[in-house]
Design a protein around this motif. Structure first.
Motif, PDB file in Angstrom:
ATOM      1  N   LEU A 171      53.401 114.326  36.903  1.00  0.00           N
ATOM      2  CA  LEU A 171      54.617 113.600  36.541  1.00  0.00           C
ATOM      3  C   LEU A 171      54.538 112.140  36.984  1.00  0.00           C
ATOM      4  O   LEU A 171      54.976 111.242  36.253  1.00  0.00           O
ATOM      5  CB  LEU A 171      55.846 114.290  37.128  1.00  0.00           C
ATOM      6  N   ASP A 172      53.969 111.886  38.152  1.00  0.00           N
ATOM      7  CA  ASP A 172      53.797 110.504  38.603  1.00  0.00           C
ATOM      8  C   ASP A 172      52.842 109.739  37.677  1.00  0.00           C
ATOM      9  O   ASP A 172      53.072 108.566  37.363  1.00  0.00           O
ATOM     10  CB  ASP A 172      53.290 110.453  40.038  1.00  0.00           C
ATOM     11  N   ALA A 173      51.775 110.392  37.218  1.00  0.00           N
ATOM     12  CA  ALA A 173      50.829 109.750  36.303  1.00  0.00           C
ATOM     13  C   ALA A 173      51.495 109.418  34.963  1.00  0.00           C
ATOM     14  O   ALA A 173      51.257 108.346  34.397  1.00  0.00           O
ATOM     15  CB  ALA A 173      49.612 110.643  36.082  1.00  0.00           C
ATOM     16  N   LEU A 174      52.340 110.306  34.471  1.00  0.00           N
ATOM     17  CA  LEU A 174      53.042 110.051  33.207  1.00  0.00           C
ATOM     18  C   LEU A 174      54.059 108.924  33.364  1.00  0.00           C
ATOM     19  O   LEU A 174      54.272 108.145  32.436  1.00  0.00           O
ATOM     20  CB  LEU A 174      53.697 111.330  32.696  1.00  0.00           C
ATOM     21  N   THR A 175      54.676 108.827  34.544  1.00  0.00           N
ATOM     22  CA  THR A 175      55.574 107.696  34.821  1.00  0.00           C
ATOM     23  C   THR A 175      54.764 106.398  34.804  1.00  0.00           C
ATOM     24  O   THR A 175      55.144 105.424  34.148  1.00  0.00           O
ATOM     25  CB  THR A 175      56.265 107.868  36.192  1.00  0.00           C
ATOM     26  N   HIS A 176      53.645 106.395  35.508  1.00  0.00           N
ATOM     27  CA  HIS A 176      52.777 105.208  35.571  1.00  0.00           C
ATOM     28  C   HIS A 176      52.279 104.811  34.173  1.00  0.00           C
ATOM     29  O   HIS A 176      52.135 103.620  33.864  1.00  0.00           O
ATOM     30  CB  HIS A 176      51.607 105.467  36.513  1.00  0.00           C
ATOM     31  N   ALA A 177      52.023 105.799  33.315  1.00  0.00           N
ATOM     32  CA  ALA A 177      51.539 105.533  31.959  1.00  0.00           C
ATOM     33  C   ALA A 177      52.648 105.048  31.027  1.00  0.00           C
ATOM     34  O   ALA A 177      52.376 104.655  29.893  1.00  0.00           O
ATOM     35  CB  ALA A 177      50.894 106.795  31.380  1.00  0.00           C
ATOM     36  N   GLY A 178      53.900 105.078  31.481  1.00  0.00           N
ATOM     37  CA  GLY A 178      55.004 104.579  30.674  1.00  0.00           C
ATOM     38  C   GLY A 178      55.590 105.577  29.702  1.00  0.00           C
ATOM     39  O   GLY A 178      56.308 105.188  28.775  1.00  0.00           O
ATOM     40  N   VAL A 179      55.312 106.869  29.896  1.00  0.00           N
ATOM     41  CA  VAL A 179      55.884 107.883  29.007  1.00  0.00           C
ATOM     42  C   VAL A 179      57.407 107.904  29.153  1.00  0.00           C
ATOM     43  O   VAL A 179      58.126 108.084  28.181  1.00  0.00           O
ATOM     44  CB  VAL A 179      55.279 109.273  29.302  1.00  0.00           C
TER      45      VAL A 179
ATOM     46  N   GLU B  67      62.709 110.980  37.593  1.00  0.00           N
ATOM     47  CA  GLU B  67      64.080 111.379  37.948  1.00  0.00           C
ATOM     48  C   GLU B  67      64.874 111.741  36.699  1.00  0.00           C
ATOM     49  O   GLU B  67      65.866 112.457  36.767  1.00  0.00           O
ATOM     50  CB  GLU B  67      64.754 110.223  38.707  1.00  0.00           C
ATOM     51  N   GLN B  68      64.432 111.276  35.533  1.00  0.00           N
ATOM     52  CA  GLN B  68      65.114 111.542  34.272  1.00  0.00           C
ATOM     53  C   GLN B  68      65.002 113.008  33.847  1.00  0.00           C
ATOM     54  O   GLN B  68      65.727 113.449  32.959  1.00  0.00           O
ATOM     55  CB  GLN B  68      64.504 110.690  33.160  1.00  0.00           C
ATOM     56  N   ILE B  69      64.116 113.759  34.445  1.00  0.00           N
ATOM     57  CA  ILE B  69      63.868 115.139  34.033  1.00  0.00           C
ATOM     58  C   ILE B  69      64.973 116.048  34.556  1.00  0.00           C
ATOM     59  O   ILE B  69      65.166 116.186  35.758  1.00  0.00           O
ATOM     60  CB  ILE B  69      62.494 115.621  34.527  1.00  0.00           C
ATOM     61  N   ASP B  70      65.706 116.673  33.627  1.00  0.00           N
ATOM     62  CA  ASP B  70      66.757 117.624  33.976  1.00  0.00           C
ATOM     63  C   ASP B  70      66.279 119.061  33.840  1.00  0.00           C
ATOM     64  O   ASP B  70      66.857 119.964  34.442  1.00  0.00           O
ATOM     65  CB  ASP B  70      67.980 117.429  33.085  1.00  0.00           C
ATOM     66  N   HIS B  71      65.271 119.285  33.015  1.00  0.00           N
ATOM     67  CA  HIS B  71      64.748 120.632  32.782  1.00  0.00           C
ATOM     68  C   HIS B  71      63.230 120.541  32.809  1.00  0.00           C
ATOM     69  O   HIS B  71      62.640 119.795  32.029  1.00  0.00           O
ATOM     70  CB  HIS B  71      65.225 121.147  31.423  1.00  0.00           C
TER      71      HIS B  71
END
Length: 82
Positions: A29-37, A42-46
């Motif tokens: 999840l941190d890598a996907l944040t860094h990649a700009g996905v 924190e936006q993930i609710d599910h």
């Protein structure tokens, strides 16, 4: 993605060794944040994680749904050890 999210992770391990699925999420999840996905994980609710059969070399498939628009996209991926 800028709104609230549903993320589904499908993990295909490279072998039959024991692995804890919860150890997979933080770095991914941190890598996907860094990649700009998305802006921030924190936006993930599910969050859904599914372990599948062994795949040579291992692989991860990530599907992201914007909960406001109900749009679902698969994040492009390459084989990666799980």
């Amino acid at each position: 993605f800028g709104g609230r999210l549903h993320v589904a992770i499908h993990a295909y391990p490279p072998d039959r060794r024991r692995r804890d699925l919860d150890n997979l999420t933080k770095g991914l999840l941190d890598a996907l944040t860094h990649a700009g996905v998305w802006t921030d994980d924190e936006q993930i609710d599910h969050l859904e994680i599914v372990r599948h059969e062994v795949a040579p070399g291992g692989a991860i498939e990530v599907m992201v749904k914007d909960l406001a628009s109900l749009e679902m996209r698969t994040v492009p991926h390459a084989g990666a050890a799980v």
